[in-house]
Design an enzyme around this catalytic site. Structure first.
Site, PDB file in Angstrom:
ATOM      1  N   SER A  46       0.840  -1.207   0.000  1.00 28.84           N
ATOM      2  CA  SER A  46       0.000   0.000   0.000  1.00 28.84           C
ATOM      3  C   SER A  46       0.872   1.254   0.000  1.00 28.84           C
ATOM      4  CB  SER A  46      -0.925   0.005   1.215  1.00 28.84           C
ATOM      5  OG  SER A  46      -0.162  -0.031   2.405  1.00 28.84           O
ATOM      6  N   TYR A  71      -3.636  -2.352  -2.962  1.00 24.64           N
ATOM      7  CA  TYR A  71      -4.240  -3.668  -2.753  1.00 24.64           C
ATOM      8  C   TYR A  71      -5.373  -3.942  -3.743  1.00 24.64           C
ATOM      9  CZ  TYR A  71      -1.828  -3.461   1.844  1.00 24.64           C
ATOM     10  OH  TYR A  71      -0.899  -3.368   2.851  1.00 24.64           O
ATOM     11  N   HIS A  92      -7.501  -5.968   8.975  1.00 24.46           N
ATOM     12  CA  HIS A  92      -7.901  -7.272   8.413  1.00 24.46           C
ATOM     13  C   HIS A  92      -9.322  -7.246   7.844  1.00 24.46           C
ATOM     14  CE1 HIS A  92      -4.717  -9.692  10.912  1.00 24.46           C
ATOM     15  NE2 HIS A  92      -4.171  -8.875  10.028  1.00 24.46           N
ATOM     16  N   LYS A 110      -3.477 -13.846  11.861  1.00 24.35           N
ATOM     17  CA  LYS A 110      -4.145 -13.710  13.160  1.00 24.35           C
ATOM     18  C   LYS A 110      -3.874 -12.315  13.681  1.00 24.35           C
ATOM     19  CE  LYS A 110      -1.186 -13.448  15.766  1.00 24.35           C
ATOM     20  NZ  LYS A 110      -0.045 -12.500  15.904  1.00 24.35           N
ATOM     21  N   ASP A 195      -2.230 -10.063  19.828  1.00 30.01           N
ATOM     22  CA  ASP A 195      -1.005 -10.476  19.144  1.00 30.01           C
ATOM     23  C   ASP A 195      -0.479 -11.813  19.641  1.00 30.01           C
ATOM     24  OD1 ASP A 195       1.016  -9.510  17.130  1.00 30.01           O
ATOM     25  OD2 ASP A 195       2.288 -10.181  18.776  1.00 30.01           O
TER      26      ASP A 195
HETATM   27  N1  LIG Z   1       2.047 -15.827  12.292  1.00 29.45           N
HETATM   28  C1  LIG Z   1       3.034 -15.183  12.881  1.00 29.45           C
HETATM   29  O1  LIG Z   1       3.968 -15.763  13.405  1.00 29.45           O
HETATM   30  C2  LIG Z   1       3.027 -13.726  12.923  1.00 29.45           C
HETATM   31  C3  LIG Z   1       1.896 -13.045  12.567  1.00 29.45           C
HETATM   32  N2  LIG Z   1       1.893 -11.705  12.586  1.00 29.45           N
HETATM   33  C4  LIG Z   1       0.644 -11.044  12.205  1.00 29.45           C
HETATM   34  O2  LIG Z   1       0.844 -10.480  10.907  1.00 29.45           O
HETATM   35  C5  LIG Z   1       0.230  -9.218  10.799  1.00 29.45           C
HETATM   36  C6  LIG Z   1       1.272  -8.177  10.411  1.00 29.45           C
HETATM   37  O3  LIG Z   1       2.323  -8.171  11.331  1.00 29.45           O
HETATM   38  P1  LIG Z   1       3.821  -7.719  10.922  1.00 29.45           P
HETATM   39  O4  LIG Z   1       4.182  -8.266   9.614  1.00 29.45           O
HETATM   40  O5  LIG Z   1       4.682  -8.015  12.085  1.00 29.45           O
HETATM   41  O6  LIG Z   1       3.620  -6.164  10.819  1.00 29.45           O
HETATM   42  P2  LIG Z   1       4.505  -5.124   9.989  1.00 29.45           P
HETATM   43  O7  LIG Z   1       4.263  -3.811  10.631  1.00 29.45           O
HETATM   44  O8  LIG Z   1       5.900  -5.601   9.870  1.00 29.45           O
HETATM   45  O9  LIG Z   1       3.862  -5.166   8.554  1.00 29.45           O
HETATM   46  C7  LIG Z   1       2.538  -4.793   8.314  1.00 29.45           C
HETATM   47  C8  LIG Z   1       2.398  -4.332   6.878  1.00 29.45           C
HETATM   48  O10 LIG Z   1       1.045  -4.012   6.664  1.00 29.45           O
HETATM   49  C9  LIG Z   1       0.943  -2.974   5.704  1.00 29.45           C
HETATM   50  N3  LIG Z   1       0.101  -1.913   6.228  1.00 29.45           N
HETATM   51  C10 LIG Z   1      -1.027  -1.460   5.616  1.00 29.45           C
HETATM   52  N4  LIG Z   1      -1.574  -0.478   6.301  1.00 29.45           N
HETATM   53  C11 LIG Z   1      -0.799  -0.258   7.374  1.00 29.45           C
HETATM   54  C12 LIG Z   1      -0.842   0.662   8.450  1.00 29.45           C
HETATM   55  N5  LIG Z   1      -1.810   1.574   8.564  1.00 29.45           N
HETATM   56  N6  LIG Z   1       0.135   0.595   9.382  1.00 29.45           N
HETATM   57  C13 LIG Z   1       1.105  -0.314   9.292  1.00 29.45           C
HETATM   58  N7  LIG Z   1       1.206  -1.211   8.279  1.00 29.45           N
HETATM   59  C14 LIG Z   1       0.257  -1.183   7.334  1.00 29.45           C
HETATM   60  C15 LIG Z   1       2.359  -2.476   5.437  1.00 29.45           C
HETATM   61  O11 LIG Z   1       2.767  -3.063   4.204  1.00 29.45           O
HETATM   62  P3  LIG Z   1       2.690  -2.243   2.815  1.00 29.45           P
HETATM   63  O12 LIG Z   1       3.229  -0.888   3.115  1.00 29.45           O
HETATM   64  O13 LIG Z   1       3.547  -3.014   1.936  1.00 29.45           O
HETATM   65  O14 LIG Z   1       1.266  -2.209   2.396  1.00 29.45           O
HETATM   66  C16 LIG Z   1       3.182  -3.081   6.544  1.00 29.45           C
HETATM   67  O15 LIG Z   1       4.487  -3.355   6.148  1.00 29.45           O
HETATM   68  C17 LIG Z   1      -0.474  -9.007  12.142  1.00 29.45           C
HETATM   69  O16 LIG Z   1      -1.774  -9.492  12.020  1.00 29.45           O
HETATM   70  C18 LIG Z   1       0.285  -9.901  13.100  1.00 29.45           C
HETATM   71  O17 LIG Z   1      -0.451 -10.336  14.227  1.00 29.45           O
HETATM   72  C19 LIG Z   1       3.002 -10.981  12.862  1.00 29.45           C
HETATM   73  C20 LIG Z   1       4.154 -11.614  13.220  1.00 29.45           C
HETATM   74  C21 LIG Z   1       4.258 -13.035  13.330  1.00 29.45           C
HETATM   75  O1  LIG Z   2       2.192 -13.988  15.681  1.00 32.79           O
HETATM   76  C1  LIG Z   2       3.227 -13.682  16.249  1.00 32.79           C
HETATM   77  O2  LIG Z   2       4.133 -14.622  16.511  1.00 32.79           O
HETATM   78  C2  LIG Z   2       5.482 -14.278  16.660  1.00 32.79           C
HETATM   79  C3  LIG Z   2       5.655 -13.031  17.462  1.00 32.79           C
HETATM   80  O3  LIG Z   2       7.008 -12.664  17.449  1.00 32.79           O
HETATM   81  C4  LIG Z   2       4.806 -11.917  16.886  1.00 32.79           C
HETATM   82  O4  LIG Z   2       4.848 -10.782  17.729  1.00 32.79           O
HETATM   83  C5  LIG Z   2       3.387 -12.327  16.757  1.00 32.79           C
HETATM   84  O5  LIG Z   2       2.675 -11.380  15.986  1.00 32.79           O
END
Ligand SMILES: NC(=O)C1=CN([C@@H]2O[C@H](COP(=O)(O)OP(=O)(O)OC[C@H]3O[C@@H](n4cnc5c(N)ncnc54)[C@H](OP(=O)(O)O)[C@@H]3O)[C@@H](O)[C@H]2O)C=CC1
Ligand SMILES: O=C1OC[C@@H](O)[C@H](O)[C@H]1O
Length: 385
Positions: A46, A71, A92, A110, A195
């Site tokens: 985005s 998107y 989401h 999630k 989270d």
């Molecule tokens: N399954 C797992 O182990 C993990 C899951 N998660 C989940 O993944 C999701 C994202 O987390 P994570 O990747 O750590 O987050 P990040 O902040 O690293 O990335 C989020 C991305 O979302 C996009 N985005 C769109 N709108 C916004 C906004 N207003 N503010 C910030 N970012 C925005 C951006 O991408 P762009 O600019 O390219 O659009 C940004 O890089 C969450 O739901 C989190 O709970 C996170 C870590 C581990």
């Molecule tokens: O989903 C997750 O799993 C790994 C963690 O490090 C992160 O904070 C969380 O978003």
């Protein structure tokens, strides 16, 4: 037989989008999943098209892969079979709905949404449009989780009456997360519960709820406490006690209950020395013994089956990550198999169970007095966030 190929579109280019995509690019044969294959055919940021291009080149993707600077274009791409939504929790609902309205299948990170009302609408739309939808709770698809659920169902540790799960980081919260990071930012639906607490709930649910036949699964009652982070108001600590009615009373005519204790905290750690000295973060306790799970609750690495005294030997099972992956490929394989088989939801985490878990988190936030800004709790669509 040729593998079933799934063409992925990646929505967002943050940390988890990188990690998930890296896992998609690992050869499925290294994990004995020769029946499926993954292609990353489009990435959208985005922020800018350049960010999407950098994401593609940093992953070494050489097969055709479109880069988009928004998107909307991604969800309109006819080459994409399924969209992986990797934005913050706050976004989401809007992002998944965008994809579903465009006729795309979705795997959404999630926590599924900010609240249960949003989750229910997404499910309704997916069902109406005959689309696949799944919350990306990756841990559920680990061989370790599947093995443990099977052990419980076989009665290996008897009737499971108590589960304790702790997903806690001992961070210097002010220094590490400040006030704007999605981990603590209410505008992005941050906080420990959505989270990390969701993983403690995952362990409670996949052992005490999911292991029962479908018609015997009943939502738990919940009691909880929450501590707000003084700089933002998002929760830095949440402690939950869940009580599930059991299917078969174990002793006598009185109705039995099984208890789940789900803990999460970002200021004190479940594993302070990071050597496991504090013991297992997950204990699944049954009438014939206990299963202890080691490693981070979201990425466990081993487990021990401890029979009751005199009833056998302790067994330890190591669960490696083939091909040096993070472990996210297993949920991706599940998506591929569901799409191949025409399934609209995953048996590993049925949509009904995602709703019940969201409802538990709604109740916990209500008890703790945590509400997020109106625009991100809203079910209005479309809404510019
Ligand atoms: N399954 C797992 O182990 C993990 C899951 N998660 C989940 O993944 C999701 C994202 O987390 P994570 O990747 O750590 O987050 P990040 O902040 O690293 O990335 C989020 C991305 O979302 C996009 N985005 C769109 N709108 C916004 C906004 N207003 N503010 C910030 N970012 C925005 C951006 O991408 P762009 O600019 O390219 O659009 C940004 O890089 C969450 O739901 C989190 O709970 C996170 C870590 C581990
Ligand atoms: O989903 C997750 O799993 C790994 C963690 O490090 C992160 O904070 C969380 O978003």
């Amino acid at each position: 037989m040729a593998p079933h190929i799934v063409r992925w579109g990646i929505m967002a280019t943050g940390w988890i989008a990188e990690t998930f995509t890296n896992d998609l690019l690992i050869d499925p044969n290294v994990r004995d999943a020769s029946d499926v294959a993954h292609q990353v055919v489009a990435v959208a940021s985005s922020s800018s098209k350049e960010k999407a291009e950098q994401f593609i080149s940093a992953r070494g993707i050489t097969t055709p892969c479109s880069a988009y600077g928004d998107y909307e274009t991604l969800v309109a791409d006819p080459n994409v079979d399924v969209i992986y939504v990797a934005t913050p929790h706050s976004h989401h609902y809007q992002n998944v709905r965008l994809a579903l309205e465009a006729g795309k299948n979705v795997l959404c990170e999630k926590a599924f949404t900010v609240n249960a009302a949003q989750t229910k609408i997404l499910i309704e739309i997916a069902r109406k449009k005959n689309l696949f939808l799944m919350e990306a709770v990756w841990t559920r698809y680990f061989p370790l989780s599947i093995q443990i659920r099977e052990l419980i169902q076989k009665g290996e540790i008897g009737e499971v009456l108590r589960v304790v799960a702790d997903t806690s980081f001992g961070d210097d919260v002010e220094t590490k997360w400040g006030t704007t990071h999605r981990m603590v930012n209410p505008n992005l639906a941050g906080g420990a519960l959505l989270d990390l607490g969701i993983y403690s709930l995952t362990w409670v649910f996949q052992t005490l709820y999911h292991t029962l036949p479908r018609d015997q699964r009943k939502p738990p009652t919940v009691t909880s406490q929450m501590t707000p982070y003084h700089l933002t108001g998002a929760d830095e600590s949440t402690t939950m006690l869940l009580s599930f009615p059991t299917s078969t009373p174990s002793n006598g005519p009185h109705p039995q209950q099984s208890h789940g204790v789900a803990l999460t905290n970002i200021r004190v750690s479940a594993d302070p020395d990071e050597k496991g000295s504090a013991g297992p973060p997950i204990r699944i306790q049954g009438t014939k013994g206990e299963i202890q799970v080691y490693g981070q609750p979201f990425r466990p690495e081993s487990y021990r089956i401890i029979p009751k005294k005199g009833a056998g030997e302790i067994r330890e099972v190591q669960c490696p990550f083939p091909g040096n992956g993070k472990g996210m490929y297993w949920e991706a394989d599940e998506v591929a198999r569901c799409l191949r088989d025409g399934k609209l939801e995953s048996e590993g985490l049925p949509l009904e169970e995602s709703i019940v878990i969201m409802e538990v988190m709604d109740e916990v936030r209500k008890q703790g007095g945590l509400t997020y800004p109106q625009n991100i709790e809203s079910t209005e669509y479309p809404l510019q966030l």
